[in-house]
Design an enzyme around this catalytic site. Structure first.
Site, PDB file in Angstrom:
ATOM      1  N   TYR A 111      -9.336  -3.712 -12.359  1.00  0.00           N
ATOM      2  CA  TYR A 111      -9.354  -3.577 -11.410  1.00  0.00           C
ATOM      3  C   TYR A 111      -9.470  -5.604 -11.253  1.00  0.00           C
ATOM      4  CZ  TYR A 111     -11.317  -4.021  -6.392  1.00  0.00           C
ATOM      5  OH  TYR A 111     -10.985  -5.037  -4.992  1.00  0.00           O
ATOM      6  N   GLY A 167      -0.568  -4.310   4.177  1.00  0.00           N
ATOM      7  CA  GLY A 167      -2.034  -3.207   3.747  1.00  0.00           C
ATOM      8  C   GLY A 167      -3.325  -2.686   4.703  1.00  0.00           C
ATOM      9  N   ALA A 168      -2.259  -3.098   6.252  1.00  0.00           N
ATOM     10  CA  ALA A 168      -2.767  -3.739   7.513  1.00  0.00           C
ATOM     11  C   ALA A 168      -3.317  -2.642   8.452  1.00  0.00           C
ATOM     12  CB  ALA A 168      -2.526  -4.828   8.305  1.00  0.00           C
ATOM     13  N   ASP A 216       6.430  -2.239   0.593  1.00  0.00           N
ATOM     14  CA  ASP A 216       5.353  -1.434  -0.852  1.00  0.00           C
ATOM     15  C   ASP A 216       5.280  -3.050  -1.358  1.00  0.00           C
ATOM     16  OD1 ASP A 216       4.667  -0.757  -3.376  1.00  0.00           O
ATOM     17  OD2 ASP A 216       5.570   0.928  -3.609  1.00  0.00           O
ATOM     18  N   VAL A 217       4.141  -4.041  -1.168  1.00  0.00           N
ATOM     19  CA  VAL A 217       4.520  -5.163  -1.855  1.00  0.00           C
ATOM     20  C   VAL A 217       4.653  -5.047  -3.419  1.00  0.00           C
ATOM     21  CG1 VAL A 217       2.861  -5.887  -0.092  1.00  0.00           C
ATOM     22  CG2 VAL A 217       1.721  -5.217  -2.846  1.00  0.00           C
ATOM     23  N   LYS A 242      -8.082  -8.970 -10.118  1.00  0.00           N
ATOM     24  CA  LYS A 242      -8.521  -9.796  -9.082  1.00  0.00           C
ATOM     25  C   LYS A 242      -9.022 -11.342 -10.166  1.00  0.00           C
ATOM     26  CE  LYS A 242      -7.973  -7.021  -5.757  1.00  0.00           C
ATOM     27  NZ  LYS A 242      -7.180  -7.086  -4.620  1.00  0.00           N
TER      28      LYS A 242
HETATM   29  N1  LIG Z   1     -13.468  -2.059  -0.082  1.00  0.00           N
HETATM   30  C1  LIG Z   1     -14.215  -3.122  -0.910  1.00  0.00           C
HETATM   31  O1  LIG Z   1     -15.451  -3.459  -0.672  1.00  0.00           O
HETATM   32  C2  LIG Z   1     -13.680  -4.650  -1.442  1.00  0.00           C
HETATM   33  C3  LIG Z   1     -14.347  -5.487  -2.577  1.00  0.00           C
HETATM   34  C4  LIG Z   1     -13.060  -6.261  -3.013  1.00  0.00           C
HETATM   35  C5  LIG Z   1     -12.115  -6.927  -2.765  1.00  0.00           C
HETATM   36  N2  LIG Z   1     -11.510  -5.202  -1.836  1.00  0.00           N
HETATM   37  C6  LIG Z   1      -9.874  -5.835  -1.861  1.00  0.00           C
HETATM   38  O2  LIG Z   1      -9.484  -5.543  -0.414  1.00  0.00           O
HETATM   39  C7  LIG Z   1      -7.970  -5.693  -0.183  1.00  0.00           C
HETATM   40  C8  LIG Z   1      -8.206  -4.546   0.613  1.00  0.00           C
HETATM   41  O3  LIG Z   1      -9.529  -3.054   0.595  1.00  0.00           O
HETATM   42  P1  LIG Z   1     -10.187  -1.589   1.388  1.00  0.00           P
HETATM   43  O4  LIG Z   1     -11.045  -1.389   0.741  1.00  0.00           O
HETATM   44  O5  LIG Z   1      -9.349  -2.033   2.771  1.00  0.00           O
HETATM   45  O6  LIG Z   1      -8.736  -0.364   0.765  1.00  0.00           O
HETATM   46  P2  LIG Z   1      -7.942   0.607   1.980  1.00  0.00           P
HETATM   47  O7  LIG Z   1      -7.294   1.199   0.230  1.00  0.00           O
HETATM   48  O8  LIG Z   1      -9.215   1.181   2.637  1.00  0.00           O
HETATM   49  O9  LIG Z   1      -6.717  -0.459   2.367  1.00  0.00           O
HETATM   50  C9  LIG Z   1      -6.007  -0.412   1.273  1.00  0.00           C
HETATM   51  C10 LIG Z   1      -4.646  -0.280   2.535  1.00  0.00           C
HETATM   52  O10 LIG Z   1      -3.502  -1.572   1.536  1.00  0.00           O
HETATM   53  C11 LIG Z   1      -2.329  -0.250   1.442  1.00  0.00           C
HETATM   54  N3  LIG Z   1      -1.459  -0.444   0.459  1.00  0.00           N
HETATM   55  C12 LIG Z   1      -1.663   0.280  -0.641  1.00  0.00           C
HETATM   56  N4  LIG Z   1      -1.062  -0.641  -1.634  1.00  0.00           N
HETATM   57  C13 LIG Z   1      -0.139  -0.551  -0.605  1.00  0.00           C
HETATM   58  C14 LIG Z   1       1.130  -1.143  -1.774  1.00  0.00           C
HETATM   59  N5  LIG Z   1       2.106  -1.348  -2.456  1.00  0.00           N
HETATM   60  N6  LIG Z   1       1.849  -1.977  -0.517  1.00  0.00           N
HETATM   61  C15 LIG Z   1       2.109  -1.871   0.825  1.00  0.00           C
HETATM   62  N7  LIG Z   1       0.160  -1.374   1.307  1.00  0.00           N
HETATM   63  C16 LIG Z   1      -0.226  -1.066   0.510  1.00  0.00           C
HETATM   64  C17 LIG Z   1      -3.151   1.302   1.522  1.00  0.00           C
HETATM   65  O11 LIG Z   1      -1.759   1.856   3.020  1.00  0.00           O
HETATM   66  C18 LIG Z   1      -4.264   0.954   2.899  1.00  0.00           C
HETATM   67  O12 LIG Z   1      -3.938   0.650   4.092  1.00  0.00           O
HETATM   68  C19 LIG Z   1      -7.683  -4.574  -1.564  1.00  0.00           C
HETATM   69  O13 LIG Z   1      -7.061  -5.939  -2.809  1.00  0.00           O
HETATM   70  C20 LIG Z   1      -9.017  -4.711  -2.393  1.00  0.00           C
HETATM   71  O14 LIG Z   1      -8.619  -4.323  -4.074  1.00  0.00           O
HETATM   72  C21 LIG Z   1     -11.867  -4.874  -1.088  1.00  0.00           C
END
Ligand SMILES: NC(=O)c1ccc[n+]([C@@H]2O[C@H](COP(=O)([O-])OP(=O)(O)OC[C@H]3O[C@@H](n4cnc5c(N)ncnc54)[C@H](O)[C@@H]3O)[C@@H](O)[C@H]2O)c1
Length: 260
Positions: free
Chosen positions: A160, A17-18, A67-68, A164
């Site tokens: 969710y 998901g980078a 797709d993970v 987590k």
């Molecule tokens: N943003 C927050 O406040 C927050 C807080 C706690 C945890 N997180 C966790 O951090 C991680 C990243 O969050 P974010 O806010 O950057 O999310 P985001 O939605 O902005 O980015 C997620 C990325 O993952 C990719 N992705 C989605 N499904 C996928 C799949 N099945 N296989 C491969 N890639 C996939 C998307 O295309 C995207 O590039 C997630 O695990 C999220 O749950 C986020």
């Protein structure tokens, strides 16, 4: 001397998901620290953007559409990485997020399953496939992205939070399993970080963003770089004696207000 422990010179890191948000922040941070990056991302266009920025920093980037949630695609990324780089030093299980907002009694079965699949099964599949390689190498570091939502009630998306929490538990257990092989497994539990994911939540609730900021002792939402810095520590030799931990990175947040 101590600073060199934080470097990732010539390490190879898979970051899921980078393409944007926290995962992109981690990928760019690792590249700055000297690593080559495999972008395991479901959206090829986003992945290419990240790859361009990594190459501009002078490091190699491999775009691996993935797709993970699908084991065969995860196995394929591992094969591609080994073919291109011959090793995997670091795995960051970042891909995740939520699909719907609902209290427990309103969650449809398929939404529950989708959330668990993305956040928990995805991390499991990647840990398993890459873990096997790291055991053979007798070296490696895995960083799973959990969430503050896994440790406190998150009434907007309880499925969710449950996923987590499970990621943090998987982290502890896998850390014990892989410690004899010199493979470390840790997690980060971020508080609210500004990304496209959280923007979607704020767009459903005017005023929530500002309200949340008021509840954060350090007075601001997180930035991807805040999480990247923690990931760099856990992935690097600076954390050589750290395994099974979940590091909270949350600006002092104690809870997650879902309504303003
Ligand atoms: N943003 C927050 O406040 C927050 C807080 C706690 C945890 N997180 C966790 O951090 C991680 C990243 O969050 P974010 O806010 O950057 O999310 P985001 O939605 O902005 O980015 C997620 C990325 O993952 C990719 N992705 C989605 N499904 C996928 C799949 N099945 N296989 C491969 N890639 C996939 C998307 O295309 C995207 O590039 C997630 O695990 C999220 O749950 C986020």
């Amino acid at each position: 001397m101590i600073l060199s422990l934080f470097g990732l010179t010539n390490r190879v890191a898979i970051v899921t998901g980078a393409g944007r948000g926290i995962g992109k922040g981690i990928a760019l941070g690792f590249a700055e620290a000297g690593a080559d990056i495999v972008i395991a991302e479901i959206d090829p266009a986003l992945a290419e953007e990240t790859a361009g920025e990594i190459r501009a920093k002078g490091r190699k980037a491999l775009v691996a559409p993935t797709d993970v949630r699908i084991a065969s695609q995860v196995d394929h990324v591992v094969e591609q990485t080994l073919k291109e780089f011959g090793k995997i030093d670091i795995l960051v299980n970042n891909a995740g997020g939520w699909t719907v907002f609902s209290p427990v009694l309103g969650i449809e079965e398929q939404d529950w399953d989708r959330c668990i699949e993305l956040n928990l099964k995805g991390a499991f599949l990647c840990c398993k496939a890459v873990g096997k390689v790291m055991v053979r190498q007798k070296r490696g570091a895995i960083v799973n992205i959990s969430s503050l939502a896994g440790f406190v009630p998150f009434t907007a998306a309880p499925h969710y939070g449950a996923a987590k929490a499970a990621v943090a538990n998987l982290t502890q257990t896998l850390a014990m399993e892989l410690a004899p092989h010199k493979v470390r497994v840790n997690a980060i539990a971020p508080g609210s970080v500004e990304t496209d994911l959280t923007d979607k939540l704020y767009s459903t609730q005017p005023g929530l963003r500002e309200y949340r900021i008021k509840t954060i002792p350090l007075g601001r939402l997180g930035r991807p770089q805040d999480i990247a810095a923690a990931a760099l520590y856990l992935a690097s030799d600076a954390a050589d004696w750290v395994t099974g931990e979940t590091l909270m990175v949350r600006g002092g947040m104690l809870g997650i207000p879902s309504q303003s």
